[in-house]
Design a protein around this motif. Structure first.
Motif, PDB file in Angstrom:
ATOM      1  N   PRO A  73      -7.174  12.273  -7.157  1.00 26.94           N
ATOM      2  CA  PRO A  73      -6.437  11.341  -7.839  1.00 26.94           C
ATOM      3  C   PRO A  73      -5.088  11.349  -6.811  1.00 26.94           C
ATOM      4  O   PRO A  73      -4.498  10.458  -6.850  1.00 26.94           O
ATOM      5  CB  PRO A  73      -5.930  12.124  -9.047  1.00 26.94           C
ATOM      6  CG  PRO A  73      -7.041  13.123  -9.282  1.00 26.94           C
ATOM      7  CD  PRO A  73      -7.562  13.512  -7.922  1.00 26.94           C
ATOM      8  N   CYS A  74      -4.781  12.351  -6.111  1.00 30.67           N
ATOM      9  CA  CYS A  74      -3.586  12.432  -5.337  1.00 30.67           C
ATOM     10  C   CYS A  74      -3.780  13.569  -4.302  1.00 30.67           C
ATOM     11  O   CYS A  74      -4.677  14.448  -4.508  1.00 30.67           O
ATOM     12  CB  CYS A  74      -2.419  12.694  -6.161  1.00 30.67           C
ATOM     13  SG  CYS A  74      -0.713  12.572  -5.584  1.00 30.67           S
ATOM     14  N   THR A  75      -2.899  13.283  -3.174  1.00 27.97           N
ATOM     15  CA  THR A  75      -2.929  14.431  -2.177  1.00 27.97           C
ATOM     16  C   THR A  75      -1.683  15.050  -2.055  1.00 27.97           C
ATOM     17  O   THR A  75      -0.489  14.229  -2.560  1.00 27.97           O
ATOM     18  CB  THR A  75      -3.527  14.153  -0.814  1.00 27.97           C
ATOM     19  OG1 THR A  75      -2.628  12.975  -0.458  1.00 27.97           O
ATOM     20  CG2 THR A  75      -4.892  13.652  -0.946  1.00 27.97           C
ATOM     21  N   GLY A  76      -1.345  16.241  -1.790  1.00 31.23           N
ATOM     22  CA  GLY A  76      -0.015  16.949  -1.523  1.00 31.23           C
ATOM     23  C   GLY A  76       0.956  16.427  -0.615  1.00 31.23           C
ATOM     24  O   GLY A  76       2.200  16.306  -0.829  1.00 31.23           O
ATOM     25  N   GLY A  77       0.423  16.148   0.344  1.00 32.10           N
ATOM     26  CA  GLY A  77       1.179  15.378   1.522  1.00 32.10           C
ATOM     27  C   GLY A  77       1.493  13.865   1.085  1.00 32.10           C
ATOM     28  O   GLY A  77       1.476  13.568   0.180  1.00 32.10           O
ATOM     29  N   SER A  78       2.287  13.190   2.149  1.00 28.26           N
ATOM     30  CA  SER A  78       2.865  12.106   2.074  1.00 28.26           C
ATOM     31  C   SER A  78       2.424  11.137   3.043  1.00 28.26           C
ATOM     32  O   SER A  78       2.471  11.413   4.322  1.00 28.26           O
ATOM     33  CB  SER A  78       4.294  12.194   1.981  1.00 28.26           C
ATOM     34  OG  SER A  78       4.686  13.100   1.092  1.00 28.26           O
ATOM     35  N   LEU A  79       2.071  10.141   2.700  1.00 26.13           N
ATOM     36  CA  LEU A  79       1.916   8.865   3.693  1.00 26.13           C
ATOM     37  C   LEU A  79       2.670   7.522   2.979  1.00 26.13           C
ATOM     38  O   LEU A  79       2.871   7.522   1.950  1.00 26.13           O
ATOM     39  CB  LEU A  79       0.326   8.380   3.546  1.00 26.13           C
ATOM     40  CG  LEU A  79      -0.484   9.225   4.783  1.00 26.13           C
ATOM     41  CD1 LEU A  79      -1.956   8.956   4.313  1.00 26.13           C
ATOM     42  CD2 LEU A  79      -0.166   9.341   6.094  1.00 26.13           C
ATOM     43  N   PRO A  80       2.951   6.416   3.971  1.00 29.87           N
ATOM     44  CA  PRO A  80       3.643   5.605   3.377  1.00 29.87           C
ATOM     45  C   PRO A  80       3.101   4.531   2.580  1.00 29.87           C
ATOM     46  O   PRO A  80       3.283   3.021   2.702  1.00 29.87           O
ATOM     47  CB  PRO A  80       4.408   4.673   4.712  1.00 29.87           C
ATOM     48  CG  PRO A  80       3.385   5.250   5.684  1.00 29.87           C
ATOM     49  CD  PRO A  80       2.703   6.287   5.236  1.00 29.87           C
ATOM     50  N   ASP A  81       2.050   4.684   2.049  1.00 32.05           N
ATOM     51  CA  ASP A  81       1.118   3.777   0.945  1.00 32.05           C
ATOM     52  C   ASP A  81       1.873   3.202   0.033  1.00 32.05           C
ATOM     53  O   ASP A  81       1.355   2.255  -0.655  1.00 32.05           O
ATOM     54  CB  ASP A  81       0.011   4.812   0.501  1.00 32.05           C
ATOM     55  CG  ASP A  81      -1.088   5.028   1.104  1.00 32.05           C
ATOM     56  OD1 ASP A  81      -0.860   4.672   2.517  1.00 32.05           O
ATOM     57  OD2 ASP A  81      -2.406   5.541   0.829  1.00 32.05           O
ATOM     58  N   TYR A  82       3.044   3.749  -0.291  1.00 29.15           N
ATOM     59  CA  TYR A  82       4.040   2.992  -1.409  1.00 29.15           C
ATOM     60  C   TYR A  82       4.344   1.507  -0.712  1.00 29.15           C
ATOM     61  O   TYR A  82       4.654   0.603  -1.681  1.00 29.15           O
ATOM     62  CB  TYR A  82       5.262   3.694  -1.703  1.00 29.15           C
ATOM     63  CG  TYR A  82       6.171   3.615  -0.698  1.00 29.15           C
ATOM     64  CD1 TYR A  82       5.966   4.604   0.600  1.00 29.15           C
ATOM     65  CD2 TYR A  82       7.233   2.746  -0.566  1.00 29.15           C
ATOM     66  CE1 TYR A  82       6.853   4.613   1.685  1.00 29.15           C
ATOM     67  CE2 TYR A  82       8.136   2.601   0.637  1.00 29.15           C
ATOM     68  CZ  TYR A  82       7.860   3.510   1.372  1.00 29.15           C
ATOM     69  OH  TYR A  82       8.880   3.552   2.581  1.00 29.15           O
ATOM     70  N   VAL A  83       4.321   1.493   0.540  1.00 32.08           N
ATOM     71  CA  VAL A  83       4.488  -0.205   1.009  1.00 32.08           C
ATOM     72  C   VAL A  83       3.384  -0.802   0.553  1.00 32.08           C
ATOM     73  O   VAL A  83       3.559  -2.098   0.425  1.00 32.08           O
ATOM     74  CB  VAL A  83       4.627   0.003   2.363  1.00 32.08           C
ATOM     75  CG1 VAL A  83       6.011   0.745   2.907  1.00 32.08           C
ATOM     76  CG2 VAL A  83       3.546   0.208   3.487  1.00 32.08           C
ATOM     77  N   PHE A  84       2.271  -0.448   0.309  1.00 31.93           N
ATOM     78  CA  PHE A  84       1.062  -1.270  -0.091  1.00 31.93           C
ATOM     79  C   PHE A  84       1.277  -1.429  -1.721  1.00 31.93           C
ATOM     80  O   PHE A  84       1.297  -2.321  -2.145  1.00 31.93           O
ATOM     81  CB  PHE A  84      -0.179  -0.960   0.402  1.00 31.93           C
ATOM     82  CG  PHE A  84       0.147  -0.581   2.053  1.00 31.93           C
ATOM     83  CD1 PHE A  84       0.245  -1.711   2.703  1.00 31.93           C
ATOM     84  CD2 PHE A  84      -0.263   0.807   2.271  1.00 31.93           C
ATOM     85  CE1 PHE A  84       0.237  -1.266   4.184  1.00 31.93           C
ATOM     86  CE2 PHE A  84      -0.124   0.781   4.028  1.00 31.93           C
ATOM     87  CZ  PHE A  84      -0.107  -0.006   4.658  1.00 31.93           C
ATOM     88  N   THR A  85       1.236  -0.302  -2.328  1.00 31.15           N
ATOM     89  CA  THR A  85       1.132  -0.205  -3.636  1.00 31.15           C
ATOM     90  C   THR A  85       2.369  -0.850  -4.261  1.00 31.15           C
ATOM     91  O   THR A  85       2.327  -1.505  -5.517  1.00 31.15           O
ATOM     92  CB  THR A  85       0.811   1.023  -4.336  1.00 31.15           C
ATOM     93  OG1 THR A  85       1.779   2.126  -3.771  1.00 31.15           O
ATOM     94  CG2 THR A  85      -0.655   1.304  -4.035  1.00 31.15           C
ATOM     95  N   LYS A  86       3.470  -0.447  -3.953  1.00 24.81           N
ATOM     96  CA  LYS A  86       4.772  -0.771  -4.419  1.00 24.81           C
ATOM     97  C   LYS A  86       5.593  -1.916  -3.925  1.00 24.81           C
ATOM     98  O   LYS A  86       6.334  -2.558  -4.605  1.00 24.81           O
ATOM     99  CB  LYS A  86       5.964   0.450  -4.408  1.00 24.81           C
ATOM    100  CG  LYS A  86       5.016   1.517  -5.600  1.00 24.81           C
ATOM    101  CD  LYS A  86       5.874   2.688  -5.765  1.00 24.81           C
ATOM    102  CE  LYS A  86       5.015   3.630  -6.949  1.00 24.81           C
ATOM    103  NZ  LYS A  86       5.575   5.053  -6.604  1.00 24.81           N
TER     104      LYS A  86
END
Lengths: 447, 447
Positions: free
Chosen positions: A385-398
Motif C-alpha cells: 500500500p505504501c513504502t517508508g521512503g519518499s519519491l516525488p510521486d505526489y507531482v503525479f497524484t496530486k
C-alpha cells in the motif's frame, strides 16, 4: 517480444554498462549536461521524439511516442542523476568503471536509477523493433535532481501539464522485496525537514567557572525535543496527527498478505528490538505512521577524553515522514508553533519537504501492472500500500491527478546510496521483460 | 622588602619572560622534562633545596627551606605545565615568544600558572636576599599535570605525607575579581565526568526506508537526559543531593558581602537570562549547587543542508560539579544506577573526577592571608567561600588534612586556556609583593 529480449541480452548489457560509465552527479553538477544530451540522442535512436527542458536547476529529459490516438498513455518516470560515489576507497571496482562480478553489474547508478529506466527504454526499443510501433502511447520523463530532493519537479510538472498528460505513471525505482519476489507499490510517505538551533552565551565558557550561571543550549534542545516525542515513541506535537487518513479495511488486508520474517529483519540490522512504540506492526510502522527522526545532534566537545566546556551553541537536524494526507507546509507550521510555545529562544529553520502519495488499493489500474509483472516474471507481485521512503510521486497524484505506481526492478541488496552499488544481470533482464509486458498490458486496457 | 621588590622590577620581569619562553605542554608531553629540570636549578639558585620526584606521569618539582624549627610551614602549590596553545592563528604574538603590549605580558602560561608561581618564587628570593633567611618554613610543590586533570597528585600526596608536612597551603592561581579587587577563596567545587553512548542498529540507515522500525540512539539519549535534569533546571538523579552540606550562616553572610553587577555579568557573556532555576542567587549557583553540564552531544549528520539518515550511534559527554561533601565515586555510582534503571541499553563510561574542598570561613588561618593581601595591595580581599571551578585542593584538605586557600594574582581577563593569554605587569609585581607579605605574616603567626 520476450524472444527478442532474450536474443538481445548481450547487446542490452553492453549498452547499459556504457550508459552508467558516464558520471552524472547532481549534488556536484558533474556530467549532468552531458548525460542529458546523451539521453536525448539515445531516445531519438530508439525512435522517440526527445528534448531537454530547462529548469532553474538541472534539465528534465522528455521523450514521447504518441502515435496511437485513442490508446492509453503511460508516463514512465525515472532520474538520470546519481548519488556522489564517496567514500571511494570502499568500492571494490571504481564507481564509473562498470564491472561484472558474480552475475552483478557494479557501478554508481546501475540500481538507482540508470539501470532501471534504461531497462524501460530497452523495453520500448524492443516493441518498436519487433512491431514497428508501441501498444500504447508513452511519455518518458527523466529528472536530473532526484538525488538532491527533486526541488524543481513540482513547478515543472505544474507548468507542463499538457506535455505530461497521461493516464497513469509508473516508476521503476528502488529495490524488490528481499525474498526476490517482484514488488509493486501504491504509495510513498512524504517528508519534511527542519533544523533547531540554540545559542545562549556569546562564546563557549568553562563548565566550572560559569556552570550554573550560563544556560546550556544542548540542555535547551534536549528539553525541547522531550516535548516533541515522548519515551513511549509517541509524537506529541500539537495537531500533528490531525490530517492522517485512517487505515481502510483494504489497507489492513493488504498488510496481512505481506510476508514478514521479523527475526531476520532484526538480525540483518543488528537490532535487539524495534523502535518504540513496541506494539505497532512492522509494516504499519513504515506505511501508516509519521516519524520524527533526529538526523543529527551536534554541540560542544566531541573529541577523545573529556573537556570541561559549557558550549554556547547546538544544532539538531530532523526529518518527519508524512503519511496521507499530511502536508509539509502544515506539519512545519505545527512544529514551528510548538517550538515557539515551548522554547521561544530556539531558532526554527524549515528545510522544505515533499507530499506523500497514495493510490487507492482498489484502483482498476492495479490489475494492469499486476498482470504485466506476472506475465514477465511468472509470479504475482507483492503489493505494498505504501513504502517508508519518499519519491516525488505526489507531482503525479496530486498535481496531475493521475495514479502513480512504483515497480522496482533492482535486487534488494542493490546498495543504492552506498559503495559497490549493483544490480544483478537477471534483475536487469527481468526489468526489460517487465517493461515490455507493461506496455503490452497498458495497450490492452481501455484509455 | 617592598623596596627591594621595587628595585628589582626590571630583573623580575626579564626573568619571568625567560621562564614562559619554555613550552611545557603536558597534554602533548612537550618540554615537560626540560622545564622540570630548569625549575630545580632555579629553586636551587634562589636558595632552596630542590628535586624532581617521578610519578607514573610527569614529575613533581619540590623545593623547600625549612631552617626555622618551631616556625610554621606554608606549602605553596602551583603547576608548571600549560595548556596547548591552539588555535595558533588567533595569537597576536606567538605563544612562546613572550611580548609586552599595553602593560601586559602575553605568553602561554603567564597567567596559568607560571607567572603566578614565579611571583611566589621571587617573593622567596627577595626575603632570602634581604634577610638571609625566610620568616617561616616553606615547601614549594609544582605539578606537571594540572592541565590534564591532576591524575597522579592524590597518589603522590598520599605517598609523601612527611615531605609535604605543612600547616596550610596557599595556591596562587586563577583570576582576581573583575573589579580588580584582590581575592581569596576558601574552597573549590569538585567534579566528575562521564560519557553516555547509545548504539542500536549495526549501521546508519535511511530515515524513510527504516524510519519507525530502527530505534534512534539520539532519541534514546535525549529521553535518558530528560530523566536526569528537568526543564526547571533541577537535577533529578536519585540521591545526588544526599551528601550536600547545607549553607551555614557564615556562608550566607559571606555571599552577601560580595559585590555583584548582574547586568554587567550577563552583558559580558551576551546572555538574556541566567540558567534555570531562575530564582537562585548568582554566587549560590557557583558555590553551593552541583551542576550537570552536557559538554558535548554528537550523533548523525552535522554538515550543511539536510541528510535523511537515521544514525546508529550517538555520544554524550557530561561533567558534574560537586559541592561539599559530594564525592566523585558516590556521584558516578548514582549516575550509573540511574542510567541502568532508566535506559539499560545505554553504555555508561565514568571518566573520573576530583573531590571538592572547603575550609571553614571561621578558620584562624584566614586572617593571616587577609592581612598579607591588605599589606601588599592596600585593600582587603574579597573573600569567596568557594569558586565554581575545580583545583586539586582536596589533596591538601582531605588527604593531608590541612587548610588550603587560593589567592589569585592574575587579572580577571587573563585569557587562560585561550589565545593571547596574558598577565598585567602590575598584577605580576603585586603578586611578588603579596607573596612576600604572606611569608612575613605566616612567620608572625603561631605554628
Amino acid at each position: 517480444m520476450f524472444a527478442h529480449v532474450e536474443n538481445q541480452k548481450q547487446d542490452f548489457l553492453a549498452r547499459v554498462m556504457d550508459y552508467v560509465r558516464h558520471p552524472s552527479i547532481s549534488a556536484h553538477n558533474i556530467g549532468i549536461a552531458e548525460v542529458a544530451a546523451l539521453l536525448v540522442t539515445m531516445l531519438q535512436e530508439i525512435g522517440l521524439e526527445a528534448e531537454t527542458v530547462p529548469t532553474a536547476g538541472h534539465p528534465m529529459v522528455l521523450g514521447r511516442w504518441q502515435n496511437k490516438p485513442g490508446a492509453p498513455t503511460v508516463l514512465l518516470y525515472g532520474h538520470y542523476d546519481v548519488q556522489p560515489p564517496d567514500p571511494l576507497e570502499l568500492w571494490v571496482s571504481p564507481p564509473f568503471e562498470p564491472t561484472i562480478r558474480d552475475g552483478r553489474i557494479y557501478a554508481r547508478g546501475i540500481g538507482d536509477n540508470k539501470g532501471q529506466h534504461f531497462a524501460q527504454l530497452m523495453a520500448i526499443e524492443s516493441h518498436l523493433k519487433v512491431h514497428g510501433e508501441l501498444p500504447c502511447n508513452v511519455i518518458v520523463l527523466l529528472e536530473g535532481e532526484e538525488e538532491i530532493g527533486s526541488p524543481r519537479i513540482a513547478e515543472f510538472v505544474a507548468g507542463h501539464r499538457e506535455k505530461l498528460k497521461a493516464d497513469y505513471v509508473v516508476t521503476a525505482d528502488g529495490p524488490m522485496h528481499p525474498s526476490g519476489r517482484p514488488t509493486m507499490t501504491y504509495g510513498v510517505r512524504g517528508m519534511c525537514s527542519f533544523e533547531l538551533r540554540a545559542k545562549h552565551a556569546r562564546r563557549d565558557v568553562h563548565s566550572g567557572n560559569l556552570g550554573g550561571i550560563v544556560p546550556n543550549p544542548i540542555w535547551t534542545l534536549v528539553h525541547l525535543l522531550g516535548t516533541m516525542k515522548n519515551a513511549a515513541g509517541e509524537i506529541t506535537i500539537d495537531g500533528l496527527h490531525d490530517a492522517i487518513v485512517p487505515l481502510s479495511a483494504l489497507d489492513v488486508a493488504a498488510v496481512e498478505r505481506l510476508p514478514l520474517d521479523l527475526d531476520a529483519a532484526k538480525a540483518s540490522l543488528g537490532l535487539t528490538r524495534l523502535d518504540a512504540p513496541a506494539e505497532r506492526g512492522y509494516y504499519e510502522r513504515l506505511m501508516f505512521h509519521p516519524t520524527l527522526t533526529i538526523n543529527g545532534f551536534h554541540g560542544g566537545y566531541g573529541g577523545p577524553g573529556s573537556k570541561t566546556v559549557l558550549p554556547c551553541e547546538a544544532v539538531v537536524k530532523c526529518d518527519i515522514r508524512l503519511v496521507e494526507a499530511m502536508t509539509p507546509d502544515d506539519v512545519l507550521a505545527k512544529v514551528e508553533a510548538h517550538v515557539k510555545k515551548h522554547s521561544p529562544e530556539v531558532e526554527f529553520i524549515p528545510r522544505g519537504g515533499m507530499l506523500p502519495s497514495r493510490v487507492p488499493l482498489d484502483t482498476p489500474y492495479g490489475a494492469i501492472i499486476r498482470d504485466a509483472i506476472e506475465l514477465a516474471q511468472g509470479v504475482p507481485p507483492l503489493e505494498f500500500p505504501c513504502t517508508g521512503g519518499s519519491l516525488p510521486d505526489y507531482v503525479f497524484t496530486k498535481i496531475l491527478g493521475v495514479p502513480a505506481f512504483v515497480v522496482p526492478y533492482a535486487n534488494a541488496d542493490e546498495a543504492n546510496h552506498a559503495p559497490n552499488e549493483n544490480m544483478t544481470i537477471d534483475c536487469f533482464y527481468n526489468g526489460i521483460r517487465t517493461g515490455a509486458a507493461l506496455l503490452d498490458r497498458v495497450g490492452a486496457s481501455k484509455s
